[in-house]
Design an enzyme around this catalytic site. Structure first.
Site, PDB file in Angstrom:
ATOM      1  N   LYS A 120      44.317  31.818  46.626  1.00  0.00           N
ATOM      2  CA  LYS A 120      44.600  31.563  48.050  1.00  0.00           C
ATOM      3  C   LYS A 120      43.873  30.305  48.526  1.00  0.00           C
ATOM      4  O   LYS A 120      44.443  29.470  49.229  1.00  0.00           O
ATOM      5  CB  LYS A 120      44.158  32.766  48.898  1.00  0.00           C
ATOM      6  CG  LYS A 120      45.109  33.947  48.798  1.00  0.00           C
ATOM      7  CD  LYS A 120      44.534  35.214  49.413  1.00  0.00           C
ATOM      8  CE  LYS A 120      45.463  36.390  49.118  1.00  0.00           C
ATOM      9  NZ  LYS A 120      44.918  37.691  49.514  1.00  0.00           N
ATOM     10  N   GLN A 155      39.923  40.265  52.145  1.00  0.00           N
ATOM     11  CA  GLN A 155      40.607  40.760  50.955  1.00  0.00           C
ATOM     12  C   GLN A 155      40.362  42.261  50.789  1.00  0.00           C
ATOM     13  O   GLN A 155      39.233  42.737  50.870  1.00  0.00           O
ATOM     14  CB  GLN A 155      40.108  39.987  49.715  1.00  0.00           C
ATOM     15  CG  GLN A 155      40.837  40.327  48.436  1.00  0.00           C
ATOM     16  CD  GLN A 155      42.304  39.906  48.426  1.00  0.00           C
ATOM     17  OE1 GLN A 155      42.695  38.941  49.103  1.00  0.00           O
ATOM     18  NE2 GLN A 155      43.129  40.613  47.684  1.00  0.00           N
ATOM     19  N   ASP A 189      47.397  38.124  57.926  1.00  0.00           N
ATOM     20  CA  ASP A 189      47.880  39.129  56.972  1.00  0.00           C
ATOM     21  C   ASP A 189      48.912  40.056  57.622  1.00  0.00           C
ATOM     22  O   ASP A 189      49.632  40.765  56.924  1.00  0.00           O
ATOM     23  CB  ASP A 189      46.697  40.012  56.522  1.00  0.00           C
ATOM     24  CG  ASP A 189      46.230  39.711  55.113  1.00  0.00           C
ATOM     25  OD1 ASP A 189      47.060  39.280  54.289  1.00  0.00           O
ATOM     26  OD2 ASP A 189      45.033  39.917  54.832  1.00  0.00           O
TER      27      ASP A 189
HETATM   28  N1  GUN Z   1      44.962  43.105  48.686  1.00  0.00           N
HETATM   29  C1  GUN Z   1      46.151  43.171  48.042  1.00  0.00           C
HETATM   30  N2  GUN Z   1      47.098  42.468  48.704  1.00  0.00           N
HETATM   31  C2  GUN Z   1      46.501  41.960  49.798  1.00  0.00           C
HETATM   32  C3  GUN Z   1      46.965  41.132  50.858  1.00  0.00           C
HETATM   33  O1  GUN Z   1      48.138  40.746  50.954  1.00  0.00           O
HETATM   34  N3  GUN Z   1      46.023  40.795  51.784  1.00  0.00           N
HETATM   35  C4  GUN Z   1      44.744  41.235  51.724  1.00  0.00           C
HETATM   36  N4  GUN Z   1      43.923  40.871  52.699  1.00  0.00           N
HETATM   37  N5  GUN Z   1      44.295  42.007  50.763  1.00  0.00           N
HETATM   38  C5  GUN Z   1      45.158  42.353  49.791  1.00  0.00           C
END
Ligand code: GUN
Length: 291
Positions: A54, A98, A121
């Protein structure tokens, strides 16, 4: 029949070029650089690799990325205080924490602490509720990317039967909502661990989205010929022939499904790149809205 590969990397690259152009325009016209804060608590290996990807994508799009890596034993109160600071920081337009979080930290309280207008998100109750009633909001990244991956196959989803396997808050539930909204107009069945005869549902599906978190949840004999398969799973399977000692596989058995499906996403290279792309999309959107 060998299914076409749905190339998530290519679609993601095309969209990222568009996003980078949008970032450059925002900088030139308004002097604003979209900023994303990425918080990782602990050192879960899968989370470390997602977060690294990311951050790299953010930099490539010309965005500002602030990486905050905290030890697993960080008290929840400290994390909540940090989110409060980021909510108030004008250089930060998007905040991503995350998931999963270490034991002892409440995912609910942490997500609730993120300001809805920085929730790139799309996880906060405000954004989830707006998505459900069709109001403008940040759409959750993986589900939004999945809709785009189905659309790139050329299949018109109106009146088609989509089966979603999995009911997580991150993927299963929101993807079912997005596929059934009027703009897509599919008829959606949501299957999960309580479903008695999964194959009876998948055999009537034009599209199967499998997000169960378990390899081989979907096999070719469970598909209608010509179906489109979107595989959201990322599972590490031990493999001594690989340098890292494991290989990645999805939730669908790729070999048998690709004999029956008309199109299928690979793992890796399908859904993953699109999730990150939609995150960049939302961050640009957040920066555009902030002024
Ligand atoms: N963990 C797995 N997928 C995601 C996501 O799309 N965003 C976040 N913040 N955590 C995750």
């Amino acid at each position: 029949m060998a299914a076409d590969l749905i190339d998530g990397k290519k679609l993601a690259a095309d969209l990222r070029a568009e996003i980078a152009a949008g970032v450059a325009k925002l900088k030139a016209e308004k002097g604003v650089t979209p900023g994303l804060a990425v918080i990782l608590v602990g050192d879960n290996p899968a989370s470390v690799s997602y977060v690294t990807a990311k951050e790299k994508a953010c930099a490539e799009a010309g965005m500002y990325s602030r990486e905050i890596r905290l030890p697993a034993e960080t008290p929840e109160a400290d994390l909540l205080a940090l989110i409060g600071e980021l909510n108030a920081d004008p250089a930060i337009h998007g905040i991503l924490v995350q998931l999963p979080l270490p034991k002892g930290v409440s995912e609910k309280r942490v997500i609730d602490a993120i300001a809805a207008e920085k929730d790139v998100d799309g996880f906060t109750p405000v954004n989830v509720g707006k998505m459900l009633i069709g109001e403008e909001c940040f759409l959750p990244c993986t589900p939004h990317g999945i809709v785009k991956l189905v659309q790139v196959t050329g299949m018109d989803l109106k009146g088609k039967h989509a089966v979603v396997i999995g009911r997580s808050n991150i993927v299963g539930k929101p993807v079912a909502v997005l596929l059934s909204r009027k703009d897509v107009n599919a008829t959606v069945t949501m299957c999960h661990t309580g479903t008695k005869d999964l194959a009876a549902f998948t055999k009537t599906a034009d599209v199967v989205v499998v997000a169960a978190g378990r390899p081989n949840t979907l096999t070719g004999d469970m598909l209608k010929p010509g179906a489109v398969v979107i595989d959201v799973g990322v599972n590490r399977v031990p493999d001594a022939s690989k340098p890292k000692g494991y290989r990645l596989c999805g939730d669908a058995d790729f070999a048998s499904c690709s004999e029956v499906a008309s199109a299928i996403t690979p793992v890796p290279g399908g859904v993953g790149p699109m999730t990150i792309t939609m995150l960049l999309w939302n961050t640009l959107e957040a920066a555009c809205r902030a002024r």
